[in-house]
Design an enzyme around this catalytic site. Structure first.
Site, PDB file in Angstrom:
ATOM      1  N   HIS A 165       0.474   0.133   0.377  1.00 37.64           N
ATOM      2  CA  HIS A 165      -0.117   1.208  -0.441  1.00 37.64           C
ATOM      3  C   HIS A 165       0.611   1.218  -1.782  1.00 37.64           C
ATOM      4  O   HIS A 165       1.804   0.906  -1.847  1.00 37.64           O
ATOM      5  CB  HIS A 165       0.115   2.521   0.311  1.00 37.64           C
TER       6      HIS A 165
ATOM      7  N   ASP B 267       7.447   2.669   5.356  1.00 40.67           N
ATOM      8  CA  ASP B 267       6.501   3.733   5.030  1.00 40.67           C
ATOM      9  C   ASP B 267       5.732   4.083   6.310  1.00 40.67           C
ATOM     10  O   ASP B 267       4.842   3.351   6.732  1.00 40.67           O
ATOM     11  CB  ASP B 267       5.548   3.225   3.933  1.00 40.67           C
TER      12      ASP B 267
ATOM     13  N   GLN C   2       1.140   6.476   7.857  1.00 38.60           N
ATOM     14  CA  GLN C   2      -0.022   6.419   8.758  1.00 38.60           C
ATOM     15  C   GLN C   2       0.385   6.307  10.221  1.00 38.60           C
ATOM     16  O   GLN C   2      -0.473   6.250  11.099  1.00 38.60           O
ATOM     17  CB  GLN C   2      -0.937   5.241   8.375  1.00 38.60           C
TER      18      GLN C   2
ATOM     19  N   LYS D 176      -1.000  13.994   6.543  1.00 36.32           N
ATOM     20  CA  LYS D 176      -1.708  12.997   7.362  1.00 36.32           C
ATOM     21  C   LYS D 176      -1.455  13.273   8.843  1.00 36.32           C
ATOM     22  O   LYS D 176      -1.878  12.507   9.693  1.00 36.32           O
ATOM     23  CB  LYS D 176      -1.212  11.583   7.062  1.00 36.32           C
TER      24      LYS D 176
ATOM     25  N   CYS E 145      -6.028   2.686  -2.489  1.00 37.16           N
ATOM     26  CA  CYS E 145      -4.686   2.579  -3.100  1.00 37.16           C
ATOM     27  C   CYS E 145      -3.971   1.307  -2.667  1.00 37.16           C
ATOM     28  O   CYS E 145      -2.751   1.313  -2.456  1.00 37.16           O
ATOM     29  CB  CYS E 145      -3.813   3.782  -2.790  1.00 37.16           C
TER      30      CYS E 145
HETATM   31  N1  PMP Z   1       1.656   5.382   2.069  1.00 44.34           N
HETATM   32  C1  PMP Z   1       0.528   5.232   2.777  1.00 44.34           C
HETATM   33  C2  PMP Z   1       0.423   4.077   3.740  1.00 44.34           C
HETATM   34  C3  PMP Z   1      -0.518   6.132   2.621  1.00 44.34           C
HETATM   35  O1  PMP Z   1      -1.643   5.985   3.334  1.00 44.34           O
HETATM   36  C4  PMP Z   1      -0.382   7.193   1.692  1.00 44.34           C
HETATM   37  C5  PMP Z   1      -1.490   8.191   1.458  1.00 44.34           C
HETATM   38  N2  PMP Z   1      -2.742   7.646   1.294  1.00 44.34           N
HETATM   39  C6  PMP Z   1       0.818   7.320   0.989  1.00 44.34           C
HETATM   40  C7  PMP Z   1       1.812   6.403   1.212  1.00 44.34           C
HETATM   41  C8  PMP Z   1       1.053   8.458   0.043  1.00 44.34           C
HETATM   42  O2  PMP Z   1       1.313   9.622   0.785  1.00 44.34           O
HETATM   43  P1  PMP Z   1       1.442  11.065   0.104  1.00 44.34           P
HETATM   44  O3  PMP Z   1       0.057  11.553  -0.099  1.00 44.34           O
HETATM   45  O4  PMP Z   1       2.177  11.886   1.114  1.00 44.34           O
HETATM   46  O5  PMP Z   1       2.222  10.919  -1.143  1.00 44.34           O
END
Ligand code: PMP
Length: 562
Positions: free
Chosen positions: A122, A202, A205, A228, A365
């Site tokens: 991401h 990270d 998910q 999430k 993203c």
């Molecule tokens: N990493 C991953 C794998 C994500 O899916 C997301 C959110 N789409 C993020 C980071 C960013 O998370 P946040 O909205 O908490 O900043």
């Protein structure tokens, strides 16, 4: 049959006043999940009964708030099996957590010249590392996936081989937000640790779907995002080994994170407070702890239910020949990205949106991954514990019908068919057709039919200089012989362009340079108003409306040159 978890999600409560929930099939939980009742209650209780700041007041409700906030930290600690609650920093989300790490690293932390990231990363776990690479003159290396976004045994071997003594940082998602792939992060972190590299995982998910044990993973840092995992937005977790957090520089300065302040210098608190400058998101932290408790208490049942849904979805979706499922289907959370033959993901998502099915299309993203997969975007179905089989069935029926609609929308209509016996102009004819078409389905079908009437810009002319940036799908426009020509990878946008260009080209063909109409048609405002008069933009997402503005601006720019 009573649903195992729905009663815990007020969104699905029949008393939900908006009633939108009743008609929404929500398949976009990877973007943000619905909020569970315990998380909402925890926030409400704080705001209603003991709203006060933490770590400051000596009065009763302030002590209560501090106690609950610190208890939330301990809940997060046990949720990921961290050894110590001081290793848990509350942040505004995963993005902030990763930025805290990247901004806090100094040259002496870096035992190598390479940052390794996974191909499906991401942007939140990519862009901060690009910035760090620039700051310390490091190179960013990508660990590639196999074909179709697959992670295989050979992929693992390759990735392990790429982690060397040159590796300064290994940044990898526990679970891909695009593919659903669960990566064997413990194996990767073990190698990183042997090579003296810092590991950042990270877990955004992962949180709602799989058990997390940072001691088993043995990473230096791990991040989570509350929204999430059935909790509020604006709250996340940064876990770091205590020593790692201790040596990291803070990047947010102010109250709460200091020990003492003089005019010329300040001392900072120890972790975690050192990273929690300002008033934290207290209600958010409480909601996250409540959501974590909900997940832990129901972990086995959630996992079982989600796997049943995922297998059903997989079996049904793989039976549709036009659909290609990307990424791994075994080691996966209940999330998948699909690519549909000749149908742009945004076209399918907007058709589904009109049918009450909420899911996400685009790059999610992860733009570099789209390049690697050779797609402009994907359609992502992401499930959570509150979904059920009937929703999967409705989704499959809808997607099959939409594919059939696309195929039947391939008949070619000649321009003449739009000009009636009274020699109405194409523009007038289209206006009549669109204004009598009620609802999205009819307008959508008209757009699909219209797409065949677009004066097509030849493939060799779809070059950068004709490219219209800022659209969700690729769009090229140019002028030849006083006529606009265009192309888009999206059939819906080709239809829209056909409608717009036919009106403009008709005016241009009158070759009346001085006419007021001609000047009017040249203006961006006119073009947008024209599309509005056909009742189209109201059905489009904000992204598509932004794209339409860029298209109209480009047309105005092109017309000013002829
Ligand atoms: N990493 C991953 C794998 C994500 O899916 C997301 C959110 N789409 C993020 C980071 C960013 O998370 P946040 O909205 O908490 O900043």
């Amino acid at each position: 049959m009573t649903h195992p978890f729905r009663s815990q999600f007020p969104f699905y409560n029949s008393a939900n006043s908006s009633n939108v929930a009743q008609s929404t099939i929500y398949l976009d939980s990877a973007a943000t999940s619905q909020k569970c009742k315990p998380a909402l209650d925890a926030m409400n209780e704080y705001n209603l009964y003991y709203a006060s700041n933490v770590h400051r007041g000596g009065y009763k409700i302030a002590q209560q708030a501090t106690k609950k906030y610190e208890a939330a930290r301990s809940t997060a600690q046990s949720f990921i099996n961290a050894p110590n609650s001081k290793e848990i920093v509350f942040t505004s989300g995963a993005t902030e957590a990763i930025n805290i790490i990247a901004a806090g690293l100094r040259a002496e932390h870096l035992n190598g010249k390479e940052i390794l990231i996974c191909e499906s990363e991401h942007h939140a776990n990519l862009v901060p590392w690009q910035m760090l690479a620039k700051r310390f003159d490091l190179s960013l290396k990508v660990m590639p996936l196999a074909e179709n976004g697959q992670f295989t045994d050979a992929t693992l071997e390759m990735w392990l081989g790429m982690i060397t003594i040159n590796t300064a940082i290994l940044a990898c998602a526990h679970v891909s937000n695009v593919l659903g792939n669960i990566y064997p992060v413990a194996k990767l972190c073990a190698k990183a640790s042997r090579m003296g590299a810092i590991s950042v995982i990270d877990g955004t998910q992962a949180g709602a779907h799989i058990a997390i044990d940072v001691q088993k993973i043995a990473c230096d840092f791990y991040v989570l995002s509350g929204h999430k995992m059935y909790a509020a937005t604006g709250i996340g977790v940064l876990y770091g080994k205590y020593n790692a957090l201790e040596s990291l520089l803070p990047s947010k300065f102010g109250g709460e994170m200091i020990r003492s302040v003089r005019w010329d210098s300040s001392d900072f608190q120890a972790p975690p407070l050192k990273f929690e400058g300002g008033t934290p998101n207290i209600a958010g932290a409480l909601s996250l702890a409540a959501a974590m408790n909900f997940i832990v208490e129901n972990a086995d049942a959630i996992h079982k239910h989600e796997q049943i849904l995922y297998k059903e979805l997989l079996a049904k979706i793989t039976s549709v020949s036009a659909i290609n499922v990307l990424g791994n289907v075994d080691e996966s959370i209940p999330l998948m990205s699909i690519d549909i033959n000749d149908i742009h993901a945004h076209d399918m998502a907007s058709a589904l949106a009109q049918q009450g099915i909420a899911l996400r299309a685009g790059h999610h993203c992860a733009m570099p991954l789209m390049d690697a997969l050779n797609v402009e975007g994907t359609l992502r179905i992401s499930l959570a514990c509150y979904n059920d089989i009937s929703e999967i069935n409705l989704f499959i029926d809808a997607i099959k019908n939409n594919i059939a609609d696309y195929d039947s929308g391939t008949e070619t209509l000649s321009k003449q068919q739009f000009i009636d016996n009274n020699a109405l102009s194409i523009k007038a004819s289209l206006q009549t057709q669109f204004s009598t078409a009620t609802g999205w389905n009819e307008k959508h079908r008209l757009l699909l039919l219209q797409s065949k009437n677009l004066p097509l810009l030849a493939p060799e002319n779809r070059v950068d200089s004709n490219f219209v940036g800022g659209c969700e799908s690729s769009v090229w426009i140019d002028v030849y012989n006083n006529q606009l020509m265009a192309y888009s990878s999206s059939k819906v946008i080709r239809g829209l362009l056909a409608v717009l260009l036919s009106a403009i080209n008709e005016t241009l063909s009158l070759k009346d340079d001085n006419s007021e109409t001609t000047n009017l048609v040249y203006s961006t405002e006119y073009q947008l108003a024209y599309l509005n008069s056909l009742g189209l933009p109201m059905y489009f997402s904000q992204g598509r409306r932004d794209g339409m503005l860029q298209i109209a601006k480009r047309i105005t720019q092109l017309l000013s040159k002829i």
